[in-house]
Design a protein around this motif. Sequence first.
Motif, mmCIF file in Angstrom:
data_model
loop_
_atom_site.group_PDB
_atom_site.id
_atom_site.type_symbol
_atom_site.label_atom_id
_atom_site.label_comp_id
_atom_site.label_asym_id
_atom_site.label_seq_id
_atom_site.Cartn_x
_atom_site.Cartn_y
_atom_site.Cartn_z
ATOM 1 N N ALA A 1 46.572 33.984 226.788
ATOM 2 C CA ALA A 1 46.813 33.470 228.138
ATOM 3 C C ALA A 1 45.914 32.260 228.414
ATOM 4 O O ALA A 1 45.376 32.101 229.506
ATOM 5 C CB ALA A 1 46.592 34.567 229.179
ATOM 6 N N GLY A 2 45.712 31.428 227.373
ATOM 7 C CA GLY A 2 44.984 30.170 227.539
ATOM 8 C C GLY A 2 43.471 30.261 227.476
ATOM 9 O O GLY A 2 42.787 29.273 227.690
ATOM 10 N N SER A 3 42.915 31.447 227.197
ATOM 11 C CA SER A 3 41.462 31.583 227.167
ATOM 12 C C SER A 3 41.014 32.458 225.997
ATOM 13 O O SER A 3 41.709 33.394 225.604
ATOM 14 C CB SER A 3 40.971 32.198 228.479
ATOM 15 N N LYS A 4 39.818 32.150 225.472
ATOM 16 C CA LYS A 4 39.237 32.965 224.409
ATOM 17 C C LYS A 4 38.234 33.970 224.960
ATOM 18 O O LYS A 4 37.556 34.658 224.196
ATOM 19 C CB LYS A 4 38.555 32.073 223.363
ATOM 20 N N GLU A 5 38.107 34.032 226.300
ATOM 21 C CA GLU A 5 37.179 34.970 226.934
ATOM 22 C C GLU A 5 37.868 35.653 228.099
ATOM 23 O O GLU A 5 38.686 35.040 228.790
ATOM 24 C CB GLU A 5 35.934 34.257 227.461
ATOM 25 N N CYS A 6 37.514 36.920 228.324
ATOM 26 C CA CYS A 6 38.037 37.655 229.465
ATOM 27 C C CYS A 6 36.926 38.535 230.029
ATOM 28 O O CYS A 6 36.301 39.297 229.301
ATOM 29 C CB CYS A 6 39.231 38.514 229.049
ATOM 30 N N HIS A 7 36.670 38.367 231.327
ATOM 31 C CA HIS A 7 35.685 39.200 232.029
ATOM 32 C C HIS A 7 36.443 40.295 232.757
ATOM 33 O O HIS A 7 37.537 40.066 233.262
ATOM 34 C CB HIS A 7 34.919 38.378 233.079
ATOM 35 N N GLY A 8 35.839 41.457 232.838
ATOM 36 C CA GLY A 8 36.463 42.535 233.593
ATOM 37 C C GLY A 8 35.671 43.819 233.491
ATOM 38 O O GLY A 8 34.601 43.866 232.872
ATOM 39 N N ARG A 9 36.229 44.869 234.075
ATOM 40 C CA ARG A 9 35.602 46.191 234.049
ATOM 41 C C ARG A 9 36.209 46.977 232.898
ATOM 42 O O ARG A 9 37.431 47.070 232.774
ATOM 43 C CB ARG A 9 35.823 46.903 235.385
ATOM 44 N N LEU A 10 35.367 47.524 232.040
ATOM 45 C CA LEU A 10 35.818 48.306 230.894
ATOM 46 C C LEU A 10 36.426 49.608 231.390
ATOM 47 O O LEU A 10 35.759 50.415 232.036
ATOM 48 C CB LEU A 10 34.636 48.592 229.968
ATOM 49 N N VAL A 11 37.724 49.789 231.139
ATOM 50 C CA VAL A 11 38.403 51.005 231.612
ATOM 51 C C VAL A 11 39.016 51.821 230.473
ATOM 52 O O VAL A 11 39.482 52.936 230.709
ATOM 53 C CB VAL A 11 39.489 50.692 232.675
#
Length: 150
Positions: free
Chosen positions: A108-118
């Motif tokens: 989706a255009g990025s090599k990084e994704c921030h978020g909450r580990l679920v």
Amino acid sequence: MKITDQVWQFAEPIVKANGCSLWDVEYVREGGEWYLRLYIDKEGGVDINDCEAVSRAVDPILDEKDPIPESYHFEVCSAGLERVLKRPSDFEQFMGRDVLVKLYRPKAGSKECHGRLVGYDNGRVTLESAGEMVTFEPKEVALVRLTVEF
């Protein structure tokens, strides 16, 4: 057996005897030099005295067992607040925490994704990011690291 596995086997009881837990063992080449690093952790955090005590206790065992033929630098470090998650137990321990997933190739255009580990299942990592669930396959994931906002 890999050098890191050998070192883990004899270092872990020493680390525990010093009131800490062994988070990771790393043997890497940086700038033409080899480094053997033990990453340690403990409730309330690791300080320089913990690192020094573990280093003094493990160093003579390294000399005795001699698992590494070439010369190297030996370091004992804190696992840190923004530690890398590697083993299933790491993911289990930090479920629900904020992480950064770095990918080998853009998604989706990025090599990084921030978020909450679920979620974590056999290397498959699931995050809640911007209100959406995003799952990464093991072959996509280069690294997963805890993130801390100050």
